[in-house]
Enzyme design. Sequence first.
Site, PDB file in Angstrom:
ATOM      1  N   ARG A 246       0.809  -1.257   0.087  1.00  0.00           N
ATOM      2  CA  ARG A 246       0.168   0.015   0.162  1.00  0.00           C
ATOM      3  C   ARG A 246       0.887   1.420   0.040  1.00  0.00           C
ATOM      4  NH1 ARG A 246      -5.113  -1.909   3.626  1.00  0.00           N
ATOM      5  NH2 ARG A 246      -6.270  -2.688   1.824  1.00  0.00           N
TER       6      ARG A 246
ATOM      7  N   GLY B 259     -13.169  -3.711   0.141  1.00  0.00           N
ATOM      8  CA  GLY B 259     -14.737  -3.210   0.292  1.00  0.00           C
ATOM      9  C   GLY B 259     -15.050  -2.033  -0.874  1.00  0.00           C
TER      10      GLY B 259
ATOM     11  N   GLY C  12      -8.821  -8.477   0.250  1.00  0.00           N
ATOM     12  CA  GLY C  12      -7.540  -8.596   1.076  1.00  0.00           C
ATOM     13  C   GLY C  12      -7.204 -10.131   0.748  1.00  0.00           C
TER      14      GLY C  12
ATOM     15  N   LYS D 256     -18.584 -15.614   3.603  1.00  0.00           N
ATOM     16  CA  LYS D 256     -19.908 -15.471   3.985  1.00  0.00           C
ATOM     17  C   LYS D 256     -20.938 -14.803   2.813  1.00  0.00           C
ATOM     18  CE  LYS D 256     -20.127 -15.594   8.975  1.00  0.00           C
ATOM     19  NZ  LYS D 256     -20.701 -14.838   9.994  1.00  0.00           N
TER      20      LYS D 256
HETATM   21  P1  AMP Z   1     -13.833 -12.794   2.790  1.00  0.00           P
HETATM   22  O1  AMP Z   1     -13.318 -11.923   3.560  1.00  0.00           O
HETATM   23  O2  AMP Z   1     -15.181 -13.071   2.625  1.00  0.00           O
HETATM   24  O3  AMP Z   1     -13.297 -12.755   1.262  1.00  0.00           O
HETATM   25  O4  AMP Z   1     -13.386 -14.244   3.203  1.00  0.00           O
HETATM   26  C1  AMP Z   1     -12.003 -14.947   3.197  1.00  0.00           C
HETATM   27  C2  AMP Z   1     -11.954 -15.885   3.941  1.00  0.00           C
HETATM   28  O5  AMP Z   1     -12.931 -16.934   3.431  1.00  0.00           O
HETATM   29  C3  AMP Z   1     -10.638 -16.844   3.935  1.00  0.00           C
HETATM   30  O6  AMP Z   1      -9.880 -16.547   5.222  1.00  0.00           O
HETATM   31  C4  AMP Z   1     -10.746 -18.348   3.569  1.00  0.00           C
HETATM   32  O7  AMP Z   1     -10.313 -18.971   4.604  1.00  0.00           O
HETATM   33  C5  AMP Z   1     -12.368 -18.286   4.029  1.00  0.00           C
HETATM   34  N1  AMP Z   1     -13.014 -19.545   3.576  1.00  0.00           N
HETATM   35  C6  AMP Z   1     -13.153 -19.691   2.011  1.00  0.00           C
HETATM   36  N2  AMP Z   1     -13.688 -20.806   1.709  1.00  0.00           N
HETATM   37  C7  AMP Z   1     -14.159 -21.273   3.038  1.00  0.00           C
HETATM   38  C8  AMP Z   1     -14.871 -22.463   3.613  1.00  0.00           C
HETATM   39  N3  AMP Z   1     -15.377 -23.618   2.633  1.00  0.00           N
HETATM   40  N4  AMP Z   1     -14.967 -22.720   4.801  1.00  0.00           N
HETATM   41  C9  AMP Z   1     -14.611 -21.772   5.709  1.00  0.00           C
HETATM   42  N5  AMP Z   1     -13.924 -20.610   5.188  1.00  0.00           N
HETATM   43  C10 AMP Z   1     -13.826 -20.354   3.845  1.00  0.00           C
END
Ligand code: AMP
Length: 398
Positions: A35, A376, A353, A197
């Site tokens: 950054r 974001g 990220g 999520k």
């Molecule tokens: P996000 O911040 O929503 O992009 O989420 C990123 C995180 O999602 C990473 O740290 C991954 O380890 C987690 N992730 C990806 N696939 C899975 C899964 N099947 N179960 C649990 N966590 C996950």
Amino acid sequence: MKNFSCISFSEKKVLLRVDFNVPLDQKQNIIDDERILAALPTIKKLISDRAKIIIMSHLGRPKGKDKSFSLKPVATRLSCLLKKNVLFCDDCIQEKNKLIINEMLGGDILLLENLRYYSEEKDGDISFARKLSEYGDVFINDAFGVSHRKHASVFTIASFFPKNKYCGYLLGNEINFLEKALIKPKRPLTAIIGGAKISSKIDVLTSLLDKVDNLIVGGGMAYTFARSMGGIVGKSLLEPEKTSLAKQIIKKAKRKNIKLLLPLDSVNAKEYKNNSNSYISDISNIDSNYMGLDIGPDTIKLFKNCIKNSNSIIWNGPMGVFEMENFSVGTKSIAEAVCEETKKGAFSVVGGGDSINAIKKFNLYNKVSYVSTGGGAMLSYLEGKELPGVSVLKSFSE
Ligand code: AMP
């Protein structure tokens, strides 16, 4: 919106908002200076103009003046990178800052301490913004990562510079590349959305269906989709209250004739551990004691085939828990496929990220067309929202 490249800021006091929110270890060493590097083109242009440069940034989420969130290590790193002294003041709104700025010569740099030591920053407080604005004749926003926020130093402050407000090189680039991907893309355009999520990405999924030709969904959120179609997903990440939204997305894709690709199979672990006992199954038939942590081989094939037929690709969010070696294959395969298509001429933008960490981990960082610095902000843009920190640069300007 005024781009500042053709203007000289000689002897002007330039108030520059950047995103120096770098990761630090427990001893306040900078783990990754991406950054800081990203802000250098704008800073170098201002140095060569001989402007007095007053830099503002946040770092992390401090509660009050917590020294472990100090920007001091950033001042030191910036000074090393620029091979020049960088002044630092330990309070962003103390009176003495004005004296320091008055003493500065053209080309000098002052970095203000973490803006988020004051809750007024996040509140978009007008008197806080006014105090900051008094340091400069000109305001430049180069902090894409926070431009989706109405924070004092990003949004509120711009009203004190009705004519003298500009967009820096980084912010300009981010908007140009995202526009290139979304507004006039070479089709077919494929979006790959993963991560943990569904709740954090539901709006982006819905809105992408109005723009893309193919939508690939992987990562933790895929299990809520599987459940919505009656699948049994064991202990996988599941948001039961979002199953009806998942159903609506599936319906909308059908209605609009958009190819929505969901995982077919899943790599399942007994525990959330790299060396856990694991097996591969259909995503809709996971043992009740197991959780899905990666996409399976049939899914990789399906997704790769779609990527292969794309001319523009937007990617945000990993396909699995790529941080653990045994569950990184899906994310790595998709990253490699995106890079391969980029090499053949497709246009690719990666953001968020964790997606950036993933391509860094697999040494693929330089093999995509553009890496967006703000997860974001990128999602807000993909949702079709105006970024307040960008639109405010357009208002009142000549
Ligand atoms: P996000 O911040 O929503 O992009 O989420 C990123 C995180 O999602 C990473 O740290 C991954 O380890 C987690 N992730 C990806 N696939 C899975 C899964 N099947 N179960 C649990 N966590 C996950």
